[in-house]
Design a protein around this motif. Structure first.
Motif, short mmCIF file in Angstrom:
data_model
loop_
_atom_site.label_atom_id
_atom_site.label_comp_id
_atom_site.label_asym_id
_atom_site.label_seq_id
_atom_site.Cartn_x
_atom_site.Cartn_y
_atom_site.Cartn_z
N TRP A 33 11.58 10.78 -0.90
CA TRP A 33 10.84 9.74 -1.60
C TRP A 33 10.18 10.34 -2.83
O TRP A 33 9.72 11.48 -2.80
CB TRP A 33 9.77 9.15 -0.68
N GLN A 34 10.13 9.59 -3.91
CA GLN A 34 9.52 10.07 -5.15
C GLN A 34 8.03 10.33 -4.94
O GLN A 34 7.47 11.29 -5.47
CB GLN A 34 9.73 9.04 -6.26
N THR A 35 7.38 9.45 -4.18
CA THR A 35 5.95 9.58 -3.89
C THR A 35 5.76 9.49 -2.38
O THR A 35 6.23 8.56 -1.75
CB THR A 35 5.15 8.44 -4.57
N GLU A 36 5.06 10.46 -1.82
CA GLU A 36 4.77 10.42 -0.38
C GLU A 36 3.75 9.33 -0.10
O GLU A 36 2.92 9.01 -0.95
CB GLU A 36 4.22 11.77 0.08
N MET A 37 3.81 8.76 1.12
CA MET A 37 2.87 7.69 1.47
C MET A 37 1.42 8.11 1.33
O MET A 37 0.59 7.33 0.88
CB MET A 37 3.13 7.22 2.91
N LYS A 38 1.12 9.34 1.70
CA LYS A 38 -0.27 9.79 1.68
C LYS A 38 -0.85 9.89 0.27
O LYS A 38 -2.06 9.88 0.10
CB LYS A 38 -0.42 11.12 2.42
N SER A 39 0.00 9.93 -0.75
CA SER A 39 -0.51 10.02 -2.12
C SER A 39 -0.14 8.80 -2.97
O SER A 39 -0.39 8.79 -4.17
CB SER A 39 -0.01 11.30 -2.79
N ALA A 40 0.39 7.77 -2.34
CA ALA A 40 0.84 6.59 -3.08
C ALA A 40 -0.31 5.88 -3.80
O ALA A 40 -0.17 5.47 -4.96
CB ALA A 40 1.56 5.62 -2.16
N CYS A 41 -1.46 5.74 -3.16
CA CYS A 41 -2.59 5.04 -3.79
C CYS A 41 -3.15 5.81 -4.98
O CYS A 41 -3.67 5.22 -5.91
CB CYS A 41 -3.68 4.78 -2.77
N PHE A 42 -3.03 7.13 -4.94
CA PHE A 42 -3.53 7.94 -6.05
C PHE A 42 -2.57 7.93 -7.23
O PHE A 42 -2.99 8.07 -8.37
CB PHE A 42 -3.79 9.38 -5.60
N SER A 43 -1.29 7.75 -6.96
CA SER A 43 -0.32 7.77 -8.05
C SER A 43 -0.28 6.44 -8.80
O SER A 43 0.08 6.41 -9.98
CB SER A 43 1.08 8.12 -7.53
N ASN A 44 -0.67 5.35 -8.14
CA ASN A 44 -0.71 4.04 -8.80
C ASN A 44 -1.85 3.21 -8.21
O ASN A 44 -1.61 2.28 -7.44
CB ASN A 44 0.64 3.33 -8.64
N PRO A 45 -3.10 3.51 -8.58
CA PRO A 45 -4.25 2.84 -7.98
C PRO A 45 -4.31 1.33 -8.25
O PRO A 45 -4.74 0.58 -7.39
CB PRO A 45 -5.46 3.56 -8.57
N LEU A 46 -3.87 0.90 -9.41
CA LEU A 46 -3.90 -0.54 -9.73
C LEU A 46 -2.97 -1.32 -8.78
O LEU A 46 -3.36 -2.35 -8.22
CB LEU A 46 -3.49 -0.77 -11.19
N PHE A 47 -1.76 -0.80 -8.59
CA PHE A 47 -0.83 -1.45 -7.67
C PHE A 47 -1.37 -1.41 -6.24
O PHE A 47 -1.24 -2.37 -5.49
CB PHE A 47 0.55 -0.80 -7.73
N CYS A 48 -2.00 -0.32 -5.88
CA CYS A 48 -2.59 -0.19 -4.54
C CYS A 48 -3.66 -1.25 -4.33
O CYS A 48 -3.72 -1.87 -3.26
CB CYS A 48 -3.16 1.22 -4.36
N CYS A 49 -4.51 -1.47 -5.32
CA CYS A 49 -5.54 -2.51 -5.21
C CYS A 49 -4.91 -3.89 -5.08
O CYS A 49 -5.35 -4.71 -4.27
CB CYS A 49 -6.46 -2.48 -6.43
N LEU A 50 -3.88 -4.15 -5.85
CA LEU A 50 -3.16 -5.42 -5.75
C LEU A 50 -2.59 -5.60 -4.35
O LEU A 50 -2.70 -6.67 -3.75
CB LEU A 50 -2.04 -5.49 -6.79
N ALA A 51 -2.03 -4.54 -3.81
CA ALA A 51 -1.44 -4.60 -2.47
C ALA A 51 -2.50 -4.83 -1.39
O ALA A 51 -2.24 -5.50 -0.40
CB ALA A 51 -0.66 -3.32 -2.17
N VAL A 52 -3.69 -4.31 -1.60
CA VAL A 52 -4.78 -4.52 -0.63
C VAL A 52 -5.25 -5.97 -0.64
O VAL A 52 -5.44 -6.58 0.41
CB VAL A 52 -5.96 -3.56 -0.92
N PHE A 53 -5.39 -6.54 -1.83
CA PHE A 53 -5.96 -7.88 -1.94
C PHE A 53 -4.94 -9.01 -1.87
O PHE A 53 -5.30 -10.15 -1.63
CB PHE A 53 -6.81 -7.99 -3.21
N CYS A 54 -3.67 -8.69 -2.06
CA CYS A 54 -2.64 -9.72 -2.00
C CYS A 54 -1.38 -9.15 -1.34
O CYS A 54 -0.28 -9.19 -1.91
CB CYS A 54 -2.35 -10.25 -3.39
N SER A 55 -1.55 -8.63 -0.15
CA SER A 55 -0.47 -7.95 0.56
C SER A 55 0.80 -8.78 0.72
O SER A 55 1.89 -8.29 0.44
CB SER A 55 -0.96 -7.48 1.92
N PRO A 56 0.71 -10.03 1.17
CA PRO A 56 1.95 -10.81 1.33
C PRO A 56 2.71 -11.00 0.02
O PRO A 56 3.94 -10.93 0.01
CB PRO A 56 1.47 -12.15 1.90
N CYS A 57 1.98 -11.20 -1.07
CA CYS A 57 2.65 -11.38 -2.37
C CYS A 57 3.40 -10.11 -2.78
O CYS A 57 4.53 -10.17 -3.27
CB CYS A 57 1.64 -11.74 -3.45
#
Length: 129
Positions: A33-57
């Protein structure tokens, strides 16, 4: 493999057989994988926030992208659950995917991950095992 009486396996049975083959081959995949799961939120924090607040979307969008926009290849939870292929997904795949990401969110995420893993022949990570 069972068949539908005509000697030829049904589309659902063929998909299930293909999934079993891919599952058995996962131990032989060689790409990572290009990015490991444990560092995914640090590599793209904006997308991580979107995923937290709108997970189904995000899950809906990720699956559609993983299917390359071709919903003809959509099956509920990509064949991981016993109900997959029995929900008339081919008649209205977008509505079925919407229901999937809303009602079976963890399975929808896992199904998309496995879909990508099999397509790109990506190794399991420590989180997978």
């Amino acid at each position: 493999m069972m068949n539908n009486g005509g000697g030829k396996p049904s589309l659902r049975e063929a998909k299930l057989e293909q999934r079993k083959m891919m599952y058995n081959n996962r131990g032989q995949y060689s790409y990572t994988w290009q990015t490991e799961m444990k560092s995914a939120c640090f590599s793209n924090p904006l997308f991580c926030c979107l995923a937290v607040f709108c997970s189904p979307c995000v899950s809906y969008s990720n699956r559609q992208e993983a299917l390359h926009g071709d919903m003809r290849f959509y099956t509920c939870c990509q064949g991981l659950l016993p109900c997959s292929g029995r929900m008339k997904e081919e008649q209205c795949p977008k509505v079925c995917l919407c229901l999937e990401v809303s009602c079976c969110f963890p399975s929808s995420v896992l199904a998309t991950r496995y879909l990508l893993q099999d397509e790109m022949q990506l190794e399991n990570t420590k989180c997978d095992n």
